[in-house]
Design a protein around this motif. Structure first.
Motif, PDB file in Angstrom:
ATOM      1  N   VAL A 261      -4.463   5.458  -5.374  1.00  0.00           N
ATOM      2  CA  VAL A 261      -5.077   5.047  -4.116  1.00  0.00           C
ATOM      3  C   VAL A 261      -6.295   5.918  -3.804  1.00  0.00           C
ATOM      4  O   VAL A 261      -7.365   5.412  -3.428  1.00  0.00           O
ATOM      5  CB  VAL A 261      -4.056   5.126  -2.966  1.00  0.00           C
TER       6      VAL A 261
ATOM      7  N   TRP B 156     -10.216   4.605  -3.515  1.00  0.00           N
ATOM      8  CA  TRP B 156     -10.988   4.792  -2.286  1.00  0.00           C
ATOM      9  C   TRP B 156     -12.191   5.707  -2.514  1.00  0.00           C
ATOM     10  O   TRP B 156     -13.223   5.552  -1.853  1.00  0.00           O
ATOM     11  CB  TRP B 156     -10.089   5.354  -1.183  1.00  0.00           C
TER      12      TRP B 156
ATOM     13  N   ILE C  33      -0.153   7.549  -4.901  1.00  0.00           N
ATOM     14  CA  ILE C  33      -1.165   8.071  -3.994  1.00  0.00           C
ATOM     15  C   ILE C  33      -2.412   8.539  -4.742  1.00  0.00           C
ATOM     16  O   ILE C  33      -3.533   8.452  -4.231  1.00  0.00           O
ATOM     17  CB  ILE C  33      -0.574   9.212  -3.126  1.00  0.00           C
TER      18      ILE C  33
ATOM     19  N   TRP D 160      -5.036   3.092   5.900  1.00  0.00           N
ATOM     20  CA  TRP D 160      -4.695   1.998   4.989  1.00  0.00           C
ATOM     21  C   TRP D 160      -3.392   2.280   4.245  1.00  0.00           C
ATOM     22  O   TRP D 160      -2.565   1.389   4.059  1.00  0.00           O
ATOM     23  CB  TRP D 160      -5.836   1.795   3.990  1.00  0.00           C
ATOM     24  N   HIS D 161      -3.204   3.527   3.842  1.00  0.00           N
ATOM     25  CA  HIS D 161      -2.038   3.874   3.037  1.00  0.00           C
ATOM     26  C   HIS D 161      -0.775   4.019   3.872  1.00  0.00           C
ATOM     27  O   HIS D 161       0.327   3.718   3.395  1.00  0.00           O
ATOM     28  CB  HIS D 161      -2.314   5.175   2.277  1.00  0.00           C
TER      29      HIS D 161
ATOM     30  N   SER E  62      -6.357   7.063   4.935  1.00  0.00           N
ATOM     31  CA  SER E  62      -4.998   7.422   5.360  1.00  0.00           C
ATOM     32  C   SER E  62      -4.386   6.302   6.193  1.00  0.00           C
ATOM     33  O   SER E  62      -3.186   6.013   6.072  1.00  0.00           O
ATOM     34  CB  SER E  62      -5.021   8.727   6.161  1.00  0.00           C
TER      35      SER E  62
ATOM     36  N   PRO F 225       0.800  -1.236   0.000  1.00  0.00           N
ATOM     37  CA  PRO F 225       0.000   0.000   0.000  1.00  0.00           C
ATOM     38  C   PRO F 225       0.826   1.278   0.000  1.00  0.00           C
ATOM     39  O   PRO F 225       0.439   2.266  -0.629  1.00  0.00           O
ATOM     40  CB  PRO F 225      -0.825  -0.121   1.294  1.00  0.00           C
ATOM     41  N   SER F 226       1.973   1.276   0.668  1.00  0.00           N
ATOM     42  CA  SER F 226       2.756   2.510   0.777  1.00  0.00           C
ATOM     43  C   SER F 226       3.539   2.835  -0.484  1.00  0.00           C
ATOM     44  O   SER F 226       3.984   3.974  -0.652  1.00  0.00           O
ATOM     45  CB  SER F 226       3.719   2.430   1.967  1.00  0.00           C
TER      46      SER F 226
END
Length: 294
Positions: free
Chosen positions: A124, A128, A121, A169-170, A167, A116-117
């Protein structure tokens, strides 16, 4: 001390070393130091990008305590940082500890949890946004369970919660790696000695793990706080600061004030205040991580 060719018995700084460092120094000056100084300069002016800057002194800073948009955005930013930093670091710590207990397929689990990281972004945020859509899969699951669909992104109460969840989750996987590195740096001899002395469970955590992890925890807290203060993409892509400015954090307010309202002076004043806060956090990092015994 000389810069030049190597001479017998002379201390020197090789000229090639200075040349190799020059691109990095130019980058810092052009893309970090200059923007900071120019931002402070513009904060002392009225400037709309279309005409010449007009000097007004500290007018924009003096107006900050009475600026409702600034105060509201400041509180939203603080709330966002608080509600992300504490849970994220707690979950990251537990995940990292769990990974240290894994014996089989350890590398696979670390890779899966770190994914995930490293994902873009923007991607992502868009995914979401679809998940939290009123007709999205999350509400489908809620209705199948017998509940009512929630207007996640269209309600000023639920929108900040949605941003915080994504946030979590990431960010969890990123700080998990930091904590994992801290766990792995603790000598195994400490735990073997504790076991011989009869220490178990919470005693080992309190007297061995946590004291040894203090520098790592301090680093993670500072990084998470600074990253929380600088966050922008989730709020801008998913809600654009809405609804009713419920998710308009400082970075988004600066962006809108400068490029939507063309009030560069006021936006620069906001950015100077934000920079001051981030600088203060960074100095705290130095204070926490310095060698107290040196």
């Amino acid at each position: 001390m000389k810069i030049g060719k190597r001479g017998f018995g002379e201390r020197h700084i090789p000229i090639w070393g200075a040349l190799f460092a020059l691109p990095a120094l130019l980058y810092i000056v052009l893309f970090q130091l200059y923007p900071i100084l120019f931002s402070f300069y513009i904060s002392l002016h009225d400037y709309d990008l279309l005409s010449d800057p007009v000097y007004v002194g500290f007018k924009h800073f003096a107006a900050l305590p009475y600026d409702r948009a600034f105060i509201n955005s400041l509180w939203i930013t603080i709330a966002y940082v608080v509600y992300t930093v504490v849970p994220v670091l707690g979950l990251s710590f537990l995940l990292a500890w769990a990974l240290t207990q894994v014996r089989k397929s350890r590398g696979l689990w670390r890779t899966l949890l770190f994914i995930p990281s490293v994902m873009p972004i923007v991607s992502v945020a868009l995914v979401w946004k679809l998940i939290f859509n009123f007709n999205g899969p999350l509400n489908d699951a809620v209705t199948l369970a017998g509940g009512q669909a929630v207007p996640w992104l269209n309600n000023s109460t639920y929108a900040p919660i949605a941003i915080v969840i994504m946030s979590w989750w990431h960010a969890v996987s990123y700080y998990m790696i930091i904590f994992l590195a801290g766990f792995l740096s603790i000598p195994r001899d400490y735990y073997e000695a504790a076991a011989l002395d009869g220490a178990r469970g919470f005693q080992v955590l309190r007297y061995i793990t946590l004291p040894a992890m203090k520098p790592t925890i301090a680093l993670a807290v500072v990084l998470a706080t600074v990253n929380g203060l600088k966050t922008f993409a989730f709020q801008q892509i998913v809600t654009d600061g809405g609804p009713a400015n419920a998710t308009q954090i400082m970075t988004l307010l600066i962006y809108k004030t400068s490029f939507s309202y063309l009030d560069m002076g006021r936006a620069s004043a906001y950015s100077v205040v934000l920079f001051g806060g981030i600088l203060a956090i960074s100095l705290l990092q130095i204070w926490f991580l310095r060698d107290r015994n040196g």
